[in-house]
Design a protein around this motif. Structure first.
Motif, mmCIF file in Angstrom:
data_model
loop_
_atom_site.group_PDB
_atom_site.id
_atom_site.type_symbol
_atom_site.label_atom_id
_atom_site.label_comp_id
_atom_site.label_asym_id
_atom_site.label_seq_id
_atom_site.Cartn_x
_atom_site.Cartn_y
_atom_site.Cartn_z
ATOM 1 N N THR A 116 -1.772 0.451 5.681
ATOM 2 C CA THR A 116 -2.206 1.325 6.755
ATOM 3 C C THR A 116 -2.010 2.663 6.006
ATOM 4 O O THR A 116 -2.286 3.699 6.542
ATOM 5 N N GLU A 149 -8.246 -8.511 5.911
ATOM 6 C CA GLU A 149 -8.444 -7.868 7.294
ATOM 7 C C GLU A 149 -8.731 -6.163 6.886
ATOM 8 O O GLU A 149 -8.069 -5.666 6.478
ATOM 9 N N THR A 177 -12.748 -9.488 9.142
ATOM 10 C CA THR A 177 -12.058 -9.963 7.659
ATOM 11 C C THR A 177 -13.310 -10.346 6.589
ATOM 12 O O THR A 177 -14.318 -10.748 7.104
ATOM 13 N N PRO A 228 -3.635 -8.105 5.634
ATOM 14 C CA PRO A 228 -4.030 -6.676 6.128
ATOM 15 C C PRO A 228 -4.453 -5.603 4.919
ATOM 16 O O PRO A 228 -3.647 -5.744 3.848
#
Length: 268
Positions: free
Chosen positions: A9, A167, A182, A6
């Protein structure tokens, strides 16, 4: 995508009144590594040059940062000028946007001037030897600096379904790619390419002159950048199916190849 890794964040942390951006930390770490590697290589090859790399870095590093930012702003002026841009964003380096070609050009110019001034004070080898000592460090710095793009969730490539895919959250996906999740981690490709090339140049150092090493740096990086750039889907000026940075990479590759050939002919 089950195995995709990922995008972080968060790209910054707040420490009291300060906001620490991970992109900026990557750039700082990259600069530190470049100086350390260059100093180790230069001082091990030449005596009496202790501290020279640090003295040159005082001028070369800010010159490189300014050059990198100027290149980015001049090649994407719509983000900073006009009705759709904001000139205040020019100074927001932590949001990304340091063009490597501008960084190398202005950074090398600053380093050359600082080196000449230092050479008036102590005896130094030719600047080409300093450049050759610096080249692997620059590549390792680029390898580290590219991870700042990961924290910012930017400069990724076309959609990809593979275990190493990146991602990307929907709000960071460009128009026309919202349905994909992705993508090619082009920052990772360039980071690996730069690290491998740095190792190759270090291995070749005993057999080649400093100018040859620096010419190979230009050739090798430009070659990899040409193909990696072709994977990216962020907005960029294009002509004939190629992005602007691909044309620049091709020109620098050709110039580096010519320079390397001439240096090797003179050596022989």
């Amino acid at each position: 995508m089950k195995y995709a890794f990922p995008t972080p964040t968060t790209s910054a942390v707040e420490i009291g009144p300060l906001t620490v951006h991970f992109y900026a930390l990557c750039i700082i770490a990259a600069i530190a590594v470049a100086i350390w590697v260059a100093d180790k290589r230069f001082t091990s090859a030449h005596s009496g040059v202790e501290g020279v790399v640090g003295d040159i870095a005082v001028i070369a590093v800010p010159s490189g940062v300014i050059g990198g930012r100027l290149y980015h702003v001049l090649t994407s002026p719509e983000n900073y000028f006009g009705s759709n841009g904001s000139i205040s964003n020019v100074f927001k380096i932590w949001e990304g946007g340091l063009g490597i070609w501008g960084a190398i050009a202005l950074g090398a110019g600053g380093a050359y001037l600082a080196y000449r001034k230092r050479a008036q004070q102590i005896q130094l080898p030719p600047f080409s030897e300093f450049a050759g000592a610096l080249a692997p460090g620059l590549l390792l710095a680029q390898a580290i600096g590219r991870w700042g793009n990961w924290f910012n969730g930017e400069l990724f490539g076309r959609p990809l379904t593979a275990p190493w895919a990146l991602e990307i959250p929907q709000y960071l996906r460009p128009d026309g790619f919202r349905e994909f999740s992705t993508f090619h981690p082009t920052f990772l490709y360039e980071s690996i390419w730069c690290a491998v090339l740095a190792i190759v140049l270090i291995c070749l150092t005993p057999r080649l002159s400093g100018s040859s090493i620096f010419a190979l740096y230009f050739c090798g990086y430009s070659l990899g950048r040409f193909f990696i750039e072709g994977l990216r889907i962020d907005e960029a000026h294009a002509l004939g199916g190629l992005r602007l940075n691909q044309y620049v990479a091709a020109l620098i590759f050709a110039a580096g190849l010519v320079a390397f050939s001439r240096i090797m002919r003179r050596t022989r």
